[in-house]
Design a protein around this motif. Structure first.
Motif, PDB file in Angstrom:
ATOM      1  N   VAL B  36       0.838  -1.191   0.000  1.00  0.00           N
ATOM      2  CA  VAL B  36       0.000   0.000   0.000  1.00  0.00           C
ATOM      3  C   VAL B  36       0.872   1.239   0.000  1.00  0.00           C
ATOM      4  O   VAL B  36       1.757   1.379   0.846  1.00  0.00           O
ATOM      5  CB  VAL B  36      -0.934   0.011   1.233  1.00  0.00           C
ATOM      6  CG1 VAL B  36      -1.642   1.351   1.338  1.00  0.00           C
ATOM      7  CG2 VAL B  36      -1.955  -1.110   1.137  1.00  0.00           C
ATOM      8  N   GLN B  86      -7.844   6.091 -11.088  1.00  0.00           N
ATOM      9  CA  GLN B  86      -8.403   6.789  -9.932  1.00  0.00           C
ATOM     10  C   GLN B  86      -9.872   7.108 -10.132  1.00  0.00           C
ATOM     11  O   GLN B  86     -10.655   7.054  -9.213  1.00  0.00           O
ATOM     12  CB  GLN B  86      -7.593   8.057  -9.678  1.00  0.00           C
ATOM     13  CG  GLN B  86      -7.762   8.552  -8.265  1.00  0.00           C
ATOM     14  CD  GLN B  86      -6.768   9.643  -7.931  1.00  0.00           C
ATOM     15  OE1 GLN B  86      -7.058  10.813  -8.090  1.00  0.00           O
ATOM     16  NE2 GLN B  86      -5.592   9.256  -7.501  1.00  0.00           N
ATOM     17  N   GLU B 158      -6.424   4.428  -5.479  1.00  0.00           N
ATOM     18  CA  GLU B 158      -7.501   4.890  -4.591  1.00  0.00           C
ATOM     19  C   GLU B 158      -8.774   4.051  -4.759  1.00  0.00           C
ATOM     20  O   GLU B 158      -9.852   4.597  -5.036  1.00  0.00           O
ATOM     21  CB  GLU B 158      -7.832   6.371  -4.863  1.00  0.00           C
ATOM     22  CG  GLU B 158      -6.679   7.320  -4.635  1.00  0.00           C
ATOM     23  CD  GLU B 158      -6.515   7.712  -3.165  1.00  0.00           C
ATOM     24  OE1 GLU B 158      -7.312   7.258  -2.319  1.00  0.00           O
ATOM     25  OE2 GLU B 158      -5.575   8.465  -2.872  1.00  0.00           O
ATOM     26  N   THR B 160     -10.766   2.698  -2.685  1.00  0.00           N
ATOM     27  CA  THR B 160     -11.853   2.874  -1.716  1.00  0.00           C
ATOM     28  C   THR B 160     -12.345   4.311  -1.646  1.00  0.00           C
ATOM     29  O   THR B 160     -13.216   4.615  -0.841  1.00  0.00           O
ATOM     30  CB  THR B 160     -11.405   2.438  -0.313  1.00  0.00           C
ATOM     31  OG1 THR B 160     -10.186   3.111  -0.002  1.00  0.00           O
ATOM     32  CG2 THR B 160     -11.184   0.948  -0.246  1.00  0.00           C
ATOM     33  N   ALA B 161     -11.823   5.199  -2.499  1.00  0.00           N
ATOM     34  CA  ALA B 161     -12.246   6.592  -2.436  1.00  0.00           C
ATOM     35  C   ALA B 161     -13.727   6.704  -2.753  1.00  0.00           C
ATOM     36  O   ALA B 161     -14.186   6.220  -3.791  1.00  0.00           O
ATOM     37  CB  ALA B 161     -11.425   7.429  -3.416  1.00  0.00           C
ATOM     38  N   ARG B 168     -16.694  -1.136   0.733  1.00  0.00           N
ATOM     39  CA  ARG B 168     -15.329  -1.355   1.219  1.00  0.00           C
ATOM     40  C   ARG B 168     -15.099  -2.817   1.546  1.00  0.00           C
ATOM     41  O   ARG B 168     -14.038  -3.372   1.276  1.00  0.00           O
ATOM     42  CB  ARG B 168     -15.078  -0.531   2.482  1.00  0.00           C
ATOM     43  CG  ARG B 168     -14.764   0.891   2.161  1.00  0.00           C
ATOM     44  CD  ARG B 168     -14.902   1.790   3.358  1.00  0.00           C
ATOM     45  NE  ARG B 168     -14.934   3.148   2.880  1.00  0.00           N
ATOM     46  CZ  ARG B 168     -13.872   3.943   2.888  1.00  0.00           C
ATOM     47  NH1 ARG B 168     -12.742   3.547   3.403  1.00  0.00           N
ATOM     48  NH2 ARG B 168     -13.959   5.148   2.374  1.00  0.00           N
ATOM     49  N   THR B 188      -2.948   2.441  -3.855  1.00  0.00           N
ATOM     50  CA  THR B 188      -2.695   3.711  -3.197  1.00  0.00           C
ATOM     51  C   THR B 188      -3.917   4.092  -2.373  1.00  0.00           C
ATOM     52  O   THR B 188      -5.045   3.728  -2.700  1.00  0.00           O
ATOM     53  CB  THR B 188      -2.467   4.844  -4.211  1.00  0.00           C
ATOM     54  OG1 THR B 188      -3.719   5.177  -4.807  1.00  0.00           O
ATOM     55  CG2 THR B 188      -1.490   4.436  -5.298  1.00  0.00           C
ATOM     56  N   THR B 189      -3.675   4.805  -1.299  1.00  0.00           N
ATOM     57  CA  THR B 189      -4.777   5.346  -0.520  1.00  0.00           C
ATOM     58  C   THR B 189      -4.247   6.475   0.349  1.00  0.00           C
ATOM     59  O   THR B 189      -3.048   6.566   0.591  1.00  0.00           O
ATOM     60  CB  THR B 189      -5.448   4.268   0.357  1.00  0.00           C
ATOM     61  OG1 THR B 189      -6.589   4.834   0.994  1.00  0.00           O
ATOM     62  CG2 THR B 189      -4.500   3.739   1.406  1.00  0.00           C
ATOM     63  N   HIS B 190      -5.165   7.361   0.737  1.00  0.00           N
ATOM     64  CA  HIS B 190      -4.770   8.310   1.779  1.00  0.00           C
ATOM     65  C   HIS B 190      -5.538   8.003   3.056  1.00  0.00           C
ATOM     66  O   HIS B 190      -5.533   8.770   3.993  1.00  0.00           O
ATOM     67  CB  HIS B 190      -4.978   9.747   1.303  1.00  0.00           C
ATOM     68  CG  HIS B 190      -6.392  10.048   0.908  1.00  0.00           C
ATOM     69  ND1 HIS B 190      -6.825   9.991  -0.398  1.00  0.00           N
ATOM     70  CD2 HIS B 190      -7.463  10.372   1.634  1.00  0.00           C
ATOM     71  CE1 HIS B 190      -8.104  10.271  -0.446  1.00  0.00           C
ATOM     72  NE2 HIS B 190      -8.531  10.512   0.774  1.00  0.00           N
ATOM     73  N   GLU B 191      -6.228   6.829   3.076  1.00  0.00           N
ATOM     74  CA  GLU B 191      -7.032   6.463   4.237  1.00  0.00           C
ATOM     75  C   GLU B 191      -6.266   5.447   5.080  1.00  0.00           C
ATOM     76  O   GLU B 191      -5.963   4.340   4.643  1.00  0.00           O
ATOM     77  CB  GLU B 191      -8.356   5.877   3.762  1.00  0.00           C
ATOM     78  CG  GLU B 191      -9.200   6.893   3.040  1.00  0.00           C
ATOM     79  CD  GLU B 191     -10.420   6.265   2.404  1.00  0.00           C
ATOM     80  OE1 GLU B 191     -11.385   6.023   3.122  1.00  0.00           O
ATOM     81  OE2 GLU B 191     -10.370   6.007   1.191  1.00  0.00           O
ATOM     82  N   GLU B 194      -7.925   1.912   5.852  1.00  0.00           N
ATOM     83  CA  GLU B 194      -7.882   0.982   4.724  1.00  0.00           C
ATOM     84  C   GLU B 194      -6.483   0.419   4.569  1.00  0.00           C
ATOM     85  O   GLU B 194      -6.302  -0.771   4.315  1.00  0.00           O
ATOM     86  CB  GLU B 194      -8.326   1.684   3.437  1.00  0.00           C
ATOM     87  CG  GLU B 194      -9.807   2.006   3.386  1.00  0.00           C
ATOM     88  CD  GLU B 194     -10.674   0.782   3.605  1.00  0.00           C
ATOM     89  OE1 GLU B 194     -10.407  -0.276   3.013  1.00  0.00           O
ATOM     90  OE2 GLU B 194     -11.632   0.884   4.403  1.00  0.00           O
TER      91      GLU B 194
END
Lengths: 259, 359
Positions: B36, B86, B158, B160-161, B168, B188-191, B194
């Protein structure tokens, strides 16, 4: 280890299957879009009926149907190859569809192939609708026989290539919404300057000189000759069509941005 | 051989001299591994993934996917790599079944459409045009398209964005399924949540650089920091003393608790009812948890959510925040909006103000 490697050995995709599936999807979407049907079938049929029956534009030296059937066929080709293709491709680019397809094994040649087959198929549908309507209006193909028909088909193929190049040139460089407006605007200009509804002889001399360099006028002149008078297309129509058919696709290929 | 390798990748969106979006990045991921990329928006995650997908060429450095250069050998990789962009990427007029059938025709041995519809949970809306699907359904369709060709490597940008909790779960299930099948997954994620749930390994990216990497457990334990060359490595290395977080009634006497745990211990109420204990040197984790439990029991308070070690969130903000503080004057046109930096950097001094310590 050998088991994993056996798993990793992949049979190649049969080359025709992606092309056929893509063509099917393109045709489905083209024929399901109301605005496309209006543009490629509705407007040409209405224009053909209206201008043949209502004497707003006089057609010196020929019957209305003999003038308007070839002219509207040229308009139909332009609608399909330039406007419909260009707008759809522009939105596909805007939605990221082209980018996404770029990471699949479909590949650009097969994507382009599917779009070409779709254009030809739509043009066949247009001919199947417009020609009987024309005959009903009293159109007589001019008695040029097979050579005239062959020349007309050749002119349509060259014209389709030229218009598709212009449509893709805009679709590959402009934002989807700008491309939509530009394609419609260009359609109107070429409709008026292309000798499709208004005989080019009625335009001011200076405008005529410009119009004769455009693919719209070259195609409609070739179709007027072959399908109206039964004669061979003028040489300058062939030249103009051929130049556009090479230059526009090359320019599109060189400038096309996939995202 | 790693399935994905990134060696010294630099990506730039302008002429040489413009600040890079990705700056000398090193990564690797093995088959069957979920790596990730975690980082704030603009950290360079998408630029990295799109280079691996063959959409952009590195300004410097080198990337390999299944041993091949994704830009040069693109055609040889498309059948072996799955991609989830994305956003977008699907014909708006077509429903999931039609799109899956279409994409299936591109591949030699596709996953059957019905199987995929069930896996990503879209059977109920199989005929609904993409433009009428919810954001989460669109994401799940994109995920289904990424794995329809039975890829060996999947890049999910992303995933799960904008996805609801149910979606999810479907996405997590799908990723676990692919991993089981030996697929190397780079997402990739910013969460943070997750990342923690999905990852075998996490690479925290900040300003285009690898700030930290490791398994979630390693990151939570404070090491090992696998980015030794990084300037922040020295300051945020493994901590020798245990950190314990827990929940309890708001407003307990932090100084008294610190005294109960032992010398040189600090206790912070980070948010009302959430506490963090940094134990002094020589105090073992079991002693800390026992002291906390006794302290609360003596006061008739209930202890909740006790965890030993920092939370991933703390690690993340330490990492991203520290990097943000380093190069405080970003050059004009830097890929990271300065607002993000400022927000990430703030908040920590405020916490210190509430600190009670025992000496």
């Amino acid at each position: 280890m050998s088991a994993t490697q056996a798993l990793r050995e992949r049979a190649p995709t049969p080359p025709l299957r992606p092309l056929l599936a893509q063509t099917g999807a393109e045709l489905y979407m083209t024929l399901r879009r109301g605005e496309t049907l209006l543009l490629t079938l509705g407007i040409p049929v209405v224009f053909l009926l209206f201008f043949s029956k209502v004497n707003v534009v006089s057609t010196p030296g020929t019957t209305p149907a003999d003038f308007f059937v070839p002219g509207i066929l040229a308009l139909a080709v332009m609608s399909t190859a330039m406007v419909s293709l260009g707008i759809a491709t522009g939105f596909e680019r805007g939605y990221g569809v082209l980018k996404r397809l770029g990471s699949t094994p479909l590949g650009r040649p097969r994507l382009l192939g599917a779009k070409i087959v779709t254009i030809v198929a739509v043009e066949l549908v247009q001919a199947a609708v417009l020609l009987p309507v024309g005959i009903g209006l009293g159109w007589s193909p001019g008695g040029g026989g097979m050579p005239a028909v062959a020349a007309a088909v050749g002119a349509v193929l060259l014209g389709s290539t030229a218009f598709a190049g212009v449509g893709l040139l805009m679709a590959g460089t402009l934002r989807a919404e700008v491309n939509l407006a530009a394609a419609n605007g260009l359609y109107l200009i070429l409709l008026l300057l292309g000798g499709m509804i208004v005989p080019i002889s009625k335009l001011p001399a200076a405008v005529q000189d410009v119009a004769k360099l455009l693919p719209a006028e070259a195609l409609s002149a070739a179709l007027h000759a072959t399908l109206g008078h039964g004669s061979a297309p003028p040489v300058e129509s062939w030249i103009v069509l051929a130049v556009w058919a090479v230059a526009a696709p090359v320019a599109a290929a060189l400038t096309f941005r996939w995202e | 051989m790693p399935a994905v390798e990134v060696r010294g990748l630099t990506v730039r969106y302008g002429p040489p001299g413009t600040p890079p979006a990705v700056d000398d990045l090193h990564l690797a991921a093995e088959p069957g591994e979920v790596l990730v990329l975690l980082g704030p928006n603009g950290a360079g995650k998408t630029s990295t993934v799109e280079t691996l997908e063959g959409y952009r060429r590195p300004a410097a450095g080198d990337v390999r996917v299944l041993g091949l250069d994704p830009a040069v050998d693109h055609a040889r990789l498309t059948g072996r790599v799955g991609v989830m962009l994305q956003r977008g990427g699907v014909y708006p007029m077509l429903g999931p079944r039609r799109v899956l059938d279409l994409f299936a025709a591109y591949y030699a041995d596709p996953v059957p459409t019905d199987e995929l519809l069930d896996l990503v949970g879209l059977r109920a809306v199989a005929g609904t045009p993409w433009r009428h699907l919810s954001g989460g359904e669109q994401q799940r369709l994109s995920l289904g398209l990424a794995l329809i060709g039975r890829p060996e490597v999947a890049f999910l940008d992303e995933p799960t964005a904008g996805v609801d909790p149910e979606g999810r779960i479907a996405i997590r299930r799908t990723v676990a399924d692919m991993k089981e099948g030996g697929v190397c997954i780079l997402l990739t994620t910013h969460e943070l949540g997750e990342a923690e749930k999905l990852a075998d390994r996490i690479a925290i990216i900040s300003h285009g650089r690898l700030a930290r990497a490791g398994t979630p457990r390693q990151l939570l334990a404070g090491g090992p920091d696998t980015a030794p060359g990084h300037p922040d490595a020295a300051g945020s290395g493994p901590s020798a003393t245990p950190v314990v977080t827990f929940g309890g009634p708001p407003g307990i006497d932090a100084a008294a608790l610190a005294g109960a745990v032992g010398p040189d211990t600090s206790v912070v109420e980070s948010t009302p009812g959430r506490y963090r204990v940094d134990a002094g040197p020589g105090i073992a984790a079991p002693a800390v948890t026992a002291a906390v439990a006794t302290f609360l029991a003596d006061r008739g308070a209930t202890l909740t959510d006790l965890a030993v070690g920092k939370s991933l969130e703390e690690i993340y903000f330490e990492t991203v925040g520290v990097s943000a503080g380093r190069n405080d004057e970003p050059p004009a046109g830097a890929p990271v909006p300065t607002g993000t930096r400022a927000r990430v950097g703030r908040g920590r001094p405020g916490r210190r103000a509430r600190r009670g310590s025992a000496r």
